[in-house]
Design a protein around this motif. Sequence first.
Motif, PDB file in Angstrom:
ATOM      1  N   ARG A  83       0.735  -1.014   0.033  1.00 38.45           N
ATOM      2  CA  ARG A  83       0.233  -0.037   0.202  1.00 38.45           C
ATOM      3  C   ARG A  83       0.890   1.353   0.116  1.00 38.45           C
ATOM      4  N   LEU A  84       2.019   1.200   0.949  1.00 36.19           N
ATOM      5  CA  LEU A  84       2.802   2.424   0.982  1.00 36.19           C
ATOM      6  C   LEU A  84       3.536   2.775  -0.560  1.00 36.19           C
ATOM      7  N   THR A  85       3.932   1.443  -1.013  1.00 36.33           N
ATOM      8  CA  THR A  85       4.665   1.587  -2.478  1.00 36.33           C
ATOM      9  C   THR A  85       3.596   2.355  -3.405  1.00 36.33           C
ATOM     10  N   ARG A  86       2.470   1.919  -3.446  1.00 34.32           N
ATOM     11  CA  ARG A  86       1.599   2.297  -4.247  1.00 34.32           C
ATOM     12  C   ARG A  86       1.199   3.756  -3.983  1.00 34.32           C
ATOM     13  N   LEU A  87       1.251   4.222  -2.976  1.00 31.30           N
ATOM     14  CA  LEU A  87       1.177   5.798  -2.576  1.00 31.30           C
ATOM     15  C   LEU A  87       2.139   6.394  -2.962  1.00 31.30           C
ATOM     16  N   ILE A  88       3.330   6.233  -3.078  1.00 30.20           N
ATOM     17  CA  ILE A  88       4.460   6.583  -3.295  1.00 30.20           C
ATOM     18  C   ILE A  88       4.603   6.948  -4.777  1.00 30.20           C
ATOM     19  N   THR A  89       4.461   5.441  -5.482  1.00 32.61           N
ATOM     20  CA  THR A  89       4.643   5.455  -7.009  1.00 32.61           C
ATOM     21  C   THR A  89       3.280   6.130  -7.884  1.00 32.61           C
ATOM     22  N   GLY A  90       2.172   6.120  -7.219  1.00 30.53           N
ATOM     23  CA  GLY A  90       0.991   6.656  -7.860  1.00 30.53           C
ATOM     24  C   GLY A  90       0.652   7.978  -7.364  1.00 30.53           C
ATOM     25  N   THR A  91       1.240   8.598  -6.274  1.00 31.03           N
ATOM     26  CA  THR A  91       0.775   9.648  -6.112  1.00 31.03           C
ATOM     27  C   THR A  91       1.885  10.645  -5.768  1.00 31.03           C
ATOM     28  N   LEU A  92       2.612  10.433  -4.832  1.00 34.83           N
ATOM     29  CA  LEU A  92       3.724  11.257  -4.356  1.00 34.83           C
ATOM     30  C   LEU A  92       5.003  11.258  -5.535  1.00 34.83           C
ATOM     31  N   ASP A  93       5.442  10.294  -6.329  1.00 34.36           N
ATOM     32  CA  ASP A  93       6.549  10.392  -7.468  1.00 34.36           C
ATOM     33  C   ASP A  93       5.871  11.385  -8.484  1.00 34.36           C
ATOM     34  N   PRO A  94       4.424  11.345  -8.811  1.00 33.18           N
ATOM     35  CA  PRO A  94       3.811  12.172  -9.853  1.00 33.18           C
ATOM     36  C   PRO A  94       3.847  13.511  -9.359  1.00 33.18           C
ATOM     37  N   HIS A  95       3.503  13.735  -8.174  1.00 38.60           N
ATOM     38  CA  HIS A  95       3.461  14.986  -7.407  1.00 38.60           C
ATOM     39  C   HIS A  95       5.006  15.719  -7.388  1.00 38.60           C
ATOM     40  N   LEU A  96       5.850  14.954  -7.221  1.00 37.78           N
ATOM     41  CA  LEU A  96       7.423  15.588  -7.393  1.00 37.78           C
ATOM     42  C   LEU A  96       7.875  15.663  -8.735  1.00 37.78           C
ATOM     43  N   ALA A  97       7.253  14.965  -9.502  1.00 38.06           N
ATOM     44  CA  ALA A  97       7.496  15.245 -10.913  1.00 38.06           C
ATOM     45  C   ALA A  97       7.190  16.588 -11.322  1.00 38.06           C
ATOM     46  N   ARG A  98       5.803  16.966 -11.135  1.00 40.65           N
ATOM     47  CA  ARG A  98       5.371  18.194 -11.434  1.00 40.65           C
ATOM     48  C   ARG A  98       5.870  19.186 -10.742  1.00 40.65           C
ATOM     49  N   TYR A  99       6.003  19.089  -9.412  1.00 43.02           N
ATOM     50  CA  TYR A  99       6.273  20.134  -8.542  1.00 43.02           C
ATOM     51  C   TYR A  99       7.490  19.718  -7.737  1.00 43.02           C
ATOM     52  N   SER A 100       8.805  19.791  -8.364  1.00 45.01           N
ATOM     53  CA  SER A 100       9.966  19.019  -7.641  1.00 45.01           C
ATOM     54  C   SER A 100      10.405  20.046  -6.643  1.00 45.01           C
ATOM     55  N   ASP A 101       9.852  21.141  -6.470  1.00 55.59           N
ATOM     56  CA  ASP A 101      10.454  22.250  -5.473  1.00 55.59           C
ATOM     57  C   ASP A 101       9.458  22.047  -4.284  1.00 55.59           C
ATOM     58  N   ASP A 102       8.472  21.410  -4.215  1.00 54.57           N
ATOM     59  CA  ASP A 102       7.399  21.135  -3.272  1.00 54.57           C
ATOM     60  C   ASP A 102       8.005  20.660  -2.058  1.00 54.57           C
ATOM     61  N   GLU A 103       8.078  21.678  -1.004  1.00 52.88           N
ATOM     62  CA  GLU A 103       8.889  21.328   0.317  1.00 52.88           C
ATOM     63  C   GLU A 103       8.037  19.968   0.990  1.00 52.88           C
ATOM     64  N   TRP A 104       6.813  20.155   0.920  1.00 50.37           N
ATOM     65  CA  TRP A 104       6.064  19.035   1.750  1.00 50.37           C
ATOM     66  C   TRP A 104       6.287  17.779   1.028  1.00 50.37           C
ATOM     67  N   ALA A 105       6.257  17.699  -0.310  1.00 50.86           N
ATOM     68  CA  ALA A 105       6.338  16.360  -1.108  1.00 50.86           C
ATOM     69  C   ALA A 105       7.818  15.775  -0.670  1.00 50.86           C
ATOM     70  N   GLN A 106       8.766  16.828  -0.585  1.00 51.34           N
ATOM     71  CA  GLN A 106      10.080  16.359  -0.571  1.00 51.34           C
ATOM     72  C   GLN A 106      10.367  15.778   0.738  1.00 51.34           C
ATOM     73  N   VAL A 107       9.640  16.433   1.826  1.00 49.07           N
ATOM     74  CA  VAL A 107       9.837  15.754   3.190  1.00 49.07           C
ATOM     75  C   VAL A 107       9.229  14.531   3.328  1.00 49.07           C
ATOM     76  N   ALA A 108       8.024  14.486   2.560  1.00 48.83           N
ATOM     77  CA  ALA A 108       7.125  13.031   2.657  1.00 48.83           C
ATOM     78  C   ALA A 108       8.041  11.952   1.830  1.00 48.83           C
ATOM     79  N   ALA A 109       8.590  12.257   1.007  1.00 47.66           N
ATOM     80  CA  ALA A 109       9.361  11.346   0.304  1.00 47.66           C
ATOM     81  C   ALA A 109      10.443  11.004   1.060  1.00 47.66           C
ATOM     82  N   ALA A 110      11.257  11.698   1.599  1.00 46.14           N
ATOM     83  CA  ALA A 110      12.509  11.613   2.429  1.00 46.14           C
ATOM     84  C   ALA A 110      11.861  10.531   3.501  1.00 46.14           C
ATOM     85  N   GLN A 111      10.905  11.064   4.381  1.00 42.32           N
ATOM     86  CA  GLN A 111      10.477  10.049   5.497  1.00 42.32           C
ATOM     87  C   GLN A 111      10.036   8.671   4.867  1.00 42.32           C
ATOM     88  N   LEU A 112       9.155   8.702   3.759  1.00 43.26           N
ATOM     89  CA  LEU A 112       8.594   7.307   3.442  1.00 43.26           C
ATOM     90  C   LEU A 112       9.565   6.524   2.710  1.00 43.26           C
TER      91      LEU A 112
END
Length: 141
Positions: A100-129
């Motif tokens: 479930r976590l992998t699908r969250l990362i690959t299906g939501t968080l990775d695309p979020h970072l691909a579109r908005y790579s400077d989004d601080e929240w997404a960067q923190v979430a990606a690092a923690q996850l």
Amino acid sequence: MAARRCRGDEALPLSEHYGDLVRAALIEARPAGLQTKQLVAATRLTPSQVARGVRHLRDAGAAEHLTPIIWRRKDGYLFSDEPADWIEYEKRQFRLVLGRLTRLITGTLDPHLARYSDDEWAQVAAAQLTGVRATLAQLAK
């Protein structure tokens, strides 16, 4: 009569009652387990009430009685005294959470970072996850 919700650590009265009925049926069936349909027949509860009772056992009853409740496809729900059974069940649960976590990362968080790579929240979430994902992968082995 509807169940009244309690505050704090108190359990819902009906959940506790359903948990007690499920626990009694599983103890009576030991060492075998019971599938949901069998628990429905043994307890005279509905399938959703059985599920609520199982959740209560997982949340409170198992810790109170120091007996883990596990589930196996062939046996259904059961109390096992074998640590190997507990470990097998725990590993399966970690694999489910990891998926479930992998699908969250690959299906939501990775695309979020691909579109908005400077989004601080997404960067923190990606690092923690990333750390959580690595830990779950180790636990699931």
